[in-house]
Write an enzyme that holds these catalytic residues in place. Structure first.
Site, PDB file in Angstrom:
ATOM      1  CE1 TYR A  35      -3.479  -2.667   0.644  1.00 58.34           C
ATOM      2  CE2 TYR A  35      -4.626  -0.671   1.297  1.00 58.34           C
ATOM      3  CZ  TYR A  35      -4.652  -1.995   0.929  1.00 58.34           C
ATOM      4  OH  TYR A  35      -5.862  -2.642   0.845  1.00 58.34           O
ATOM      5  CG  ASP A  59      -1.788 -20.186  -1.186  1.00 58.39           C
ATOM      6  OD1 ASP A  59      -1.235 -20.167  -0.064  1.00 58.39           O
ATOM      7  OD2 ASP A  59      -1.250 -20.715  -2.182  1.00 58.39           O
ATOM      8  CG  ASP A  84      -8.125  -4.773   1.885  1.00 57.45           C
ATOM      9  OD1 ASP A  84      -9.082  -4.306   2.525  1.00 57.45           O
ATOM     10  OD2 ASP A  84      -8.054  -4.741   0.638  1.00 57.45           O
ATOM     11  CG  ASP A 129     -13.788  -7.097   2.225  1.00 60.13           C
ATOM     12  OD1 ASP A 129     -13.611  -6.383   3.233  1.00 60.13           O
ATOM     13  OD2 ASP A 129     -14.254  -6.667   1.151  1.00 60.13           O
ATOM     14  CE  LYS A 169       1.990 -17.671  -2.581  1.00 59.88           C
ATOM     15  NZ  LYS A 169       1.136 -18.874  -2.643  1.00 59.88           N
TER      16      LYS A 169
HETATM   17  C1  IPM Z   1     -10.365  -1.228   4.194  1.00 64.51           C
HETATM   18  C2  IPM Z   1     -10.632  -0.657   2.821  1.00 64.51           C
HETATM   19  C3  IPM Z   1      -9.476   0.253   2.421  1.00 64.51           C
HETATM   20  C4  IPM Z   1      -8.203  -0.577   2.396  1.00 64.51           C
HETATM   21  C5  IPM Z   1      -9.672   1.006   1.092  1.00 64.51           C
HETATM   22  C6  IPM Z   1     -10.945   1.828   1.081  1.00 64.51           C
HETATM   23  C7  IPM Z   1      -8.489   1.854   0.749  1.00 64.51           C
HETATM   24  O1  IPM Z   1     -10.839  -1.671   1.892  1.00 64.51           O
HETATM   25  O2  IPM Z   1     -10.221  -0.459   5.141  1.00 64.51           O
HETATM   26  O3  IPM Z   1     -10.317  -2.457   4.316  1.00 64.51           O
HETATM   27  O4  IPM Z   1      -7.919  -1.241   1.383  1.00 64.51           O
HETATM   28  O5  IPM Z   1      -7.486  -0.583   3.387  1.00 64.51           O
HETATM   29 MG    MG Z   2     -10.938  -3.604   2.725  1.00 66.25          MG
END
Ligand code: IPM
Ligand code: MG
Length: 359
Positions: free
Chosen positions: A142, A222, A246, A250, A190
């Protein structure tokens, strides 16, 4: 106690869900006799539109001088569909993380008994899932330099960088959490491909002996992605680098039934930030349909982590559990065709916080 908050609603559904988190915070402060003062500031696409900067200096100063930051979401289709845009809303979030030194993002993943049936995964598989993902937040791909395009525009590059210091700092924090939980730490990397991941392993291996009571294991990302879905209950504390964290969180939100349920706390060297893990959901913006629970639970984390006020935090969590159990929820998790509005859910939770007995 006096509580001074910086409130950054951001874009999309951000303002709606943050309003409901403030209702919950207000209710808790009223109940427990705290004095709340808060000020809103711009971040993300709305900040670009008004000032040209996704994280204006004024917003940064407000955050620096606050006791905690409550954050909504950022992002806008206007920028998502324009990869050539020079200034992007996400830069605001990344700059805030960097400038506030928020190196650790703590994302608890727990299921709610009355919601188990909403998970696309088998009930017996997800029931009683309770782990914590600790995501490194100010390093890795990032932020690594160089990042950009070649002069002819035909090549693009991102660079993943980690230093021993950065890794040690986050892994030690993860051990601290593991010691207070079930004493199991999973390092996700990884290392079979990436040099940065091999450094993560090396550093963690050298720290292992300082935490003999914690069982440390290493998983390739993975494999971890598969196991989070296949047997989420095997995890206690996961620590991982920025981008893996990240993605995996999710994925982990699916276990709980909705992306709208997972809160997070970002902590570091300056003011801590509390935000839902989901994005700005622009399709729902202004419709009063988004799930405010992740943001309300982020406020619960704030009371615990920033102010060490555990009863206050518990009062929010209990009221959220009550809302779910009684079906006072938004359409993403509603089961009997009755879906409540964002504001209805938020107001119900705030009232419940006030009327529930203090435990
Ligand atoms: C999160 C989001 C952010 C990230 C984006 C909006 C930049 O997905 O906080 O998980 O990737 O960190
Ligand atoms: Mg995110």
């Amino acid at each position: 106690m006096k509580i001074k908050l910086a409130v950054l609603p951001g874009d999309g559904i951000g303002p709606e869900i943050v309003d409901q988190a403030i209702n919950a915070v207000d209710a808790v402060c009223e109940k427990f006799g705290h004095e709340l003062e808060y000020k809103k500031a711009l971040v993300g696409a709305c900040a670009i539109d008004k000032t040209g900067n996704p994280y204006p200096q004024e917003t940064h100063e407000l955050c620096l001088n606050a006791d905690a930051v409550l954050f909504g979401a950022i992002g806008s289709p206007k920028y998502d569909q324009n990869p050539a845009a020079k200034v992007r809303p996400e830069q605001g979030l990344l700059e805030m993380r960097k400038k506030l030194g928020l190196y650790a993002n703590i994302r608890p993943v727990t299921t709610f008994d009355s919601l188990i049936h909403k998970s696309p995964l088998k009930e017996e598989l997800v029931a009683k899932t309770d782990f914590m993902c600790i995501r490194e937040l100010t390093g890795g791909i990032y932020f690594g330099k160089p990042q950009g395009r070649s002069e002819d525009g035909l090549t693009a590059y991102d660079t993943c960088v980690y230093t021993v210091k950065e890794i040690e700092r986050i892994v030690r924090l993860a051990y601290k959490y593991a010691l207070n939980r079930n004493k199991k730490l999973t390092v996700v990397d990884k290392a079979n491909v990436l040099a940065t991941s091999r450094l993560w392993r090396e550093v963690t291996q050298s720290l292992e002996k300082e935490y003999p009571s914690v069982n440390t294991e290493y998983l390739f990302v993975d494999n971890a992605a598969m196991q989070i879905i296949q047997c989420p209950k095997r995890f206690d504390v996961i620590v991982t680098e920025n981008m893996f964290g990240d993605i995996l969180t999710d994925e982990a939100s699916v276990i709980t039934g909705s992306l709208g349920m997972l809160p997070s706390a970002s902590i570091g060297t300056h003011t801590s930030v509390f935000e839902p893990i989901h994005g700005s959901y622009p399709q729902a913006a202004g419709k009063d349909i988004a799930n405010p629970i992740a943001t309300i639970l982020s406020a619960a984390l704030m009371f615990e982590y920033s102010f060490n006020l555990k009863k206050e935090s518990e009062a929010i969590r209990t009221a959220v559990n009550d809302a779910i159990a009684e079906g006072i929820v938004t359409e993403d998790i509603a089961s009997d065709k009755i879906a409540y509005k964002t504001s209805e859910v938020g107001r119900w939770i705030a009232e419940k916080i006030k009327s529930n007995p203090i435990t």
